[in-house]
Design a protein around this motif. Sequence first.
Motif, PDB file in Angstrom:
ATOM      1  N   LEU A 147       6.759  -0.029 -41.124  1.00  9.79           N
ATOM      2  CA  LEU A 147       6.389  -0.848 -42.310  1.00  9.79           C
ATOM      3  C   LEU A 147       6.144  -0.159 -43.584  1.00  9.79           C
ATOM      4  CD1 LEU A 147       5.130  -4.170 -40.868  1.00  9.79           C
ATOM      5  CD2 LEU A 147       7.281  -3.878 -42.085  1.00  9.79           C
ATOM      6  N   PRO A 148       4.716   0.682 -43.546  1.00 11.53           N
ATOM      7  CA  PRO A 148       4.235   1.261 -44.690  1.00 11.53           C
ATOM      8  C   PRO A 148       5.210   2.361 -45.495  1.00 11.53           C
ATOM      9  CG  PRO A 148       2.933   1.874 -42.817  1.00 11.53           C
ATOM     10  CD  PRO A 148       3.773   0.743 -42.485  1.00 11.53           C
ATOM     11  N   LEU A 149       5.964   3.044 -44.355  1.00  6.77           N
ATOM     12  CA  LEU A 149       6.979   3.999 -44.775  1.00  6.77           C
ATOM     13  C   LEU A 149       8.196   3.275 -45.902  1.00  6.77           C
ATOM     14  CD1 LEU A 149       7.749   6.196 -41.902  1.00  6.77           C
ATOM     15  CD2 LEU A 149       6.448   6.835 -43.888  1.00  6.77           C
ATOM     16  N   LYS A 204       7.701   0.389 -47.219  1.00 10.18           N
ATOM     17  CA  LYS A 204       7.393  -0.372 -48.205  1.00 10.18           C
ATOM     18  C   LYS A 204       6.964   0.385 -49.629  1.00 10.18           C
ATOM     19  CE  LYS A 204       5.207  -4.326 -46.042  1.00 10.18           C
ATOM     20  NZ  LYS A 204       3.745  -4.895 -45.743  1.00 10.18           N
ATOM     21  N   ASP A 205       6.787   1.899 -49.018  1.00 12.28           N
ATOM     22  CA  ASP A 205       6.561   3.088 -50.052  1.00 12.28           C
ATOM     23  C   ASP A 205       7.801   3.297 -50.576  1.00 12.28           C
ATOM     24  OD1 ASP A 205       5.167   5.384 -51.288  1.00 12.28           O
ATOM     25  OD2 ASP A 205       6.847   6.483 -49.787  1.00 12.28           O
ATOM     26  N   ILE A 206       9.049   3.491 -50.018  1.00 14.79           N
ATOM     27  CA  ILE A 206      10.316   3.773 -50.502  1.00 14.79           C
ATOM     28  C   ILE A 206      10.667   2.814 -51.194  1.00 14.79           C
ATOM     29  CG2 ILE A 206      12.646   4.325 -49.809  1.00 14.79           C
ATOM     30  CD1 ILE A 206      11.528   5.589 -47.504  1.00 14.79           C
ATOM     31  N   ILE A 207      10.348   1.365 -51.038  1.00 21.17           N
ATOM     32  CA  ILE A 207      10.908   0.162 -51.670  1.00 21.17           C
ATOM     33  C   ILE A 207      10.192   0.060 -53.173  1.00 21.17           C
ATOM     34  CG2 ILE A 207       9.763  -1.587 -50.751  1.00 21.17           C
ATOM     35  CD1 ILE A 207      13.406  -1.625 -51.303  1.00 21.17           C
ATOM     36  N   THR A 208       8.934   0.589 -53.128  1.00 19.00           N
ATOM     37  CA  THR A 208       7.836   0.425 -54.302  1.00 19.00           C
ATOM     38  C   THR A 208       8.530   1.728 -55.368  1.00 19.00           C
ATOM     39  OG1 THR A 208       6.089   0.000 -52.970  1.00 19.00           O
ATOM     40  CG2 THR A 208       5.690   0.779 -55.134  1.00 19.00           C
ATOM     41  N   ARG A 209       9.241   2.682 -54.824  1.00 20.72           N
ATOM     42  CA  ARG A 209       9.994   3.658 -55.724  1.00 20.72           C
ATOM     43  C   ARG A 209      11.193   3.373 -56.065  1.00 20.72           C
ATOM     44  NH1 ARG A 209       9.924   8.210 -53.161  1.00 20.72           N
ATOM     45  NH2 ARG A 209       9.127   7.622 -51.036  1.00 20.72           N
ATOM     46  N   LEU A 267      13.872  -1.668 -45.189  1.00 20.29           N
ATOM     47  CA  LEU A 267      12.686  -2.448 -45.182  1.00 20.29           C
ATOM     48  C   LEU A 267      13.121  -3.710 -44.249  1.00 20.29           C
ATOM     49  CD1 LEU A 267      10.002  -3.590 -46.156  1.00 20.29           C
ATOM     50  CD2 LEU A 267      11.155  -4.556 -47.989  1.00 20.29           C
ATOM     51  N   ALA A 268      14.333  -4.285 -44.637  1.00 14.86           N
ATOM     52  CA  ALA A 268      14.666  -5.584 -43.312  1.00 14.86           C
ATOM     53  C   ALA A 268      14.464  -5.037 -42.147  1.00 14.86           C
ATOM     54  CB  ALA A 268      16.254  -5.940 -43.956  1.00 14.86           C
ATOM     55  N   LYS A 280      14.133 -12.956 -46.516  1.00 15.03           N
ATOM     56  CA  LYS A 280      14.182 -12.679 -47.780  1.00 15.03           C
ATOM     57  C   LYS A 280      14.606 -11.463 -48.438  1.00 15.03           C
ATOM     58  CE  LYS A 280       9.854 -15.294 -48.180  1.00 15.03           C
ATOM     59  NZ  LYS A 280       8.384 -15.401 -48.692  1.00 15.03           N
ATOM     60  N   THR A 281      14.571 -10.337 -47.608  1.00 17.15           N
ATOM     61  CA  THR A 281      15.062  -9.244 -48.052  1.00 17.15           C
ATOM     62  C   THR A 281      16.399  -9.252 -47.820  1.00 17.15           C
ATOM     63  OG1 THR A 281      12.871  -8.017 -47.092  1.00 17.15           O
ATOM     64  CG2 THR A 281      14.722  -6.722 -47.667  1.00 17.15           C
ATOM     65  N   LEU A 282      16.939  -9.496 -46.721  1.00 20.27           N
ATOM     66  CA  LEU A 282      18.472  -9.614 -46.412  1.00 20.27           C
ATOM     67  C   LEU A 282      19.140 -10.464 -47.634  1.00 20.27           C
ATOM     68  CD1 LEU A 282      18.535  -9.955 -42.703  1.00 20.27           C
ATOM     69  CD2 LEU A 282      19.475  -7.948 -44.081  1.00 20.27           C
ATOM     70  N   LYS A 283      18.504 -11.538 -48.254  1.00 21.12           N
ATOM     71  CA  LYS A 283      19.025 -12.441 -49.128  1.00 21.12           C
ATOM     72  C   LYS A 283      19.275 -11.474 -50.404  1.00 21.12           C
ATOM     73  CE  LYS A 283      18.008 -16.817 -47.478  1.00 21.12           C
ATOM     74  NZ  LYS A 283      17.004 -18.137 -47.568  1.00 21.12           N
TER      75      LYS A 283
END
Length: 557
Positions: free
Chosen positions: A223-225, A227-232, A243-244, A258-261
């Motif tokens: 999860l943190p990996l 989330k880190d990539i999705i932040t950038r 992330l999904a 939510k992510t899939l949507k």
Amino acid sequence: MIKNIIKKSLTTVSLLLLSFTVESATYDLLEEQKTDQLLLPNTQLGNSFFTLDPTPQQAINDQKRDYLEALELIKNQKFQEAEKKINTLLKNNPKEAEFYNLQGLLESTNKQPEHALKSYQKAIDLDPKNLKAHLTIAKISLDTGNLKRAKEYAYKTLSINNKTPYAFYILADIALKQNQPLAAEKALLTAKQRNQGNIKIEVALANNLGKFYITQKQPQKLLPLAKDIITRYPKESSALSLLANAQLINHQKKEAEKTLKKLINQDKQNIPDRLLLIKLLVGQPEKEKNILKLLDEISSIAPDNLQVLSQKTVYLIKLKHYREAKEVAAKVNRLAPKSGFLHLVEGEIYLSKKNPDLALSAFQQAYQIKPTEKILNIITDIMVSKGKQSEAVNFLNKELKKNNKNLAAHFKLATLYQQQNNLIEAEKHYKSILAVMPDNALVLNNLAWAYHQQNNPKALKLAEQAYKLAPNSAAIADTYGVVLTKVGNLQQGIDILEKASKLPPMAYDIKYHLAEAYATNGDKKQAIDILNQIVNADQIFSEKNAAIALLKKLEEN
């Protein structure tokens, strides 16, 4: 021990329709790993680049054409033709390293690893910084069990290019084979750090870290990996898919939804993530309208795609929209008239309605049109569930008369005979499979169990062979542990059974075998603790009566 070979009841849709699946690119983290290497991608190393020394342009064009033609021949397993073309290239260009790489590719593809190693080494002699040759020697060494050489050439690859992700995959797999999970994790994290900024490689590495974390029962680390990539990269589709996937394996269904949507809204033609979202929503009655809307959208995107139509029928049956499912199946039949698809759908519907007799008739009609292993298995399973074992045996024997190389029929017959304690006939059919597939871990395991039931000393060798091929299979580890304790290797057997009892799926039969081993080893307290746990549980398992008897015996003494 044999686990779940024949289903005792057919109360859910069998999903035979899914002979092909359309899934999210990263959803494969949830699938069981079946390759020998855990993390190494199935990447072809032979066609990534083409370089030549300065040569007249026409000669370059001719050589490049011959090079590409040889690659195509290797891909199509036309090895003799490829060899002739490569020999001509090498004769005319004896100092061209890339042609030795090509020769190595031919030899490794043709299962000649020692010859391939020599060819790649020749390429390195001509070009000491030949990345491909170093990397492939590392891969071949890993495949053939020479971990020292694999590590040496992986590091040599990194000395040429310290970002090469494939080299880190090899190092991670070496570490796992040496039971060093922290070293494997470190290799993958180092690769991710060095490739930061390259979204494609970062996501690929994160996916492989996800596979690793699943095997280590640490899915929360993904999860943190993610989330880190999705932040950038907040709008990058591959990052959102990652992330999904991380949310799904951590059971964060609402967040994954939510992510899939978001993914779907970003790409109106996105079929795989729509299917993944449907899979997530199935089982939630309040989301039925959403599912139907998504199915309609998928139909609009790909109205004649057989894979999509097949998936759609599966979900319509799950929703009990049987009429609509048959309408879609009829369309598939028009597009693929020799598929027998409509009969398959009828069979699925009858199973969903808990009418196995009509389901059997429908599947038999489908099998007449297009006989497949999957349909053979479900026909047999339905017969057995109805108590028609002799009918199932006759059906399978008829199939073997038509084609004695039908391994699926041999396997089904073997398991049926083994359940009937007809171990001589079971052995005959297992051996027929092993003659063609000597490294089939499941068949080796089942035959080992049959020998164990007969007190045949051959059981140990086969059980050990199966365990080496599939050490993370609970059923196979169980067999090996039981056989070890039977022949007097108590501590080793207990160690294996302890491991088996922690592997999914958790089975009470395995726990009973562990309790038996503890009791044999004089550890009465541990045996009683396990037996109390499984005897007092509501779950029925095949050896529950034996477990009750053993508990009573231990408590009395």
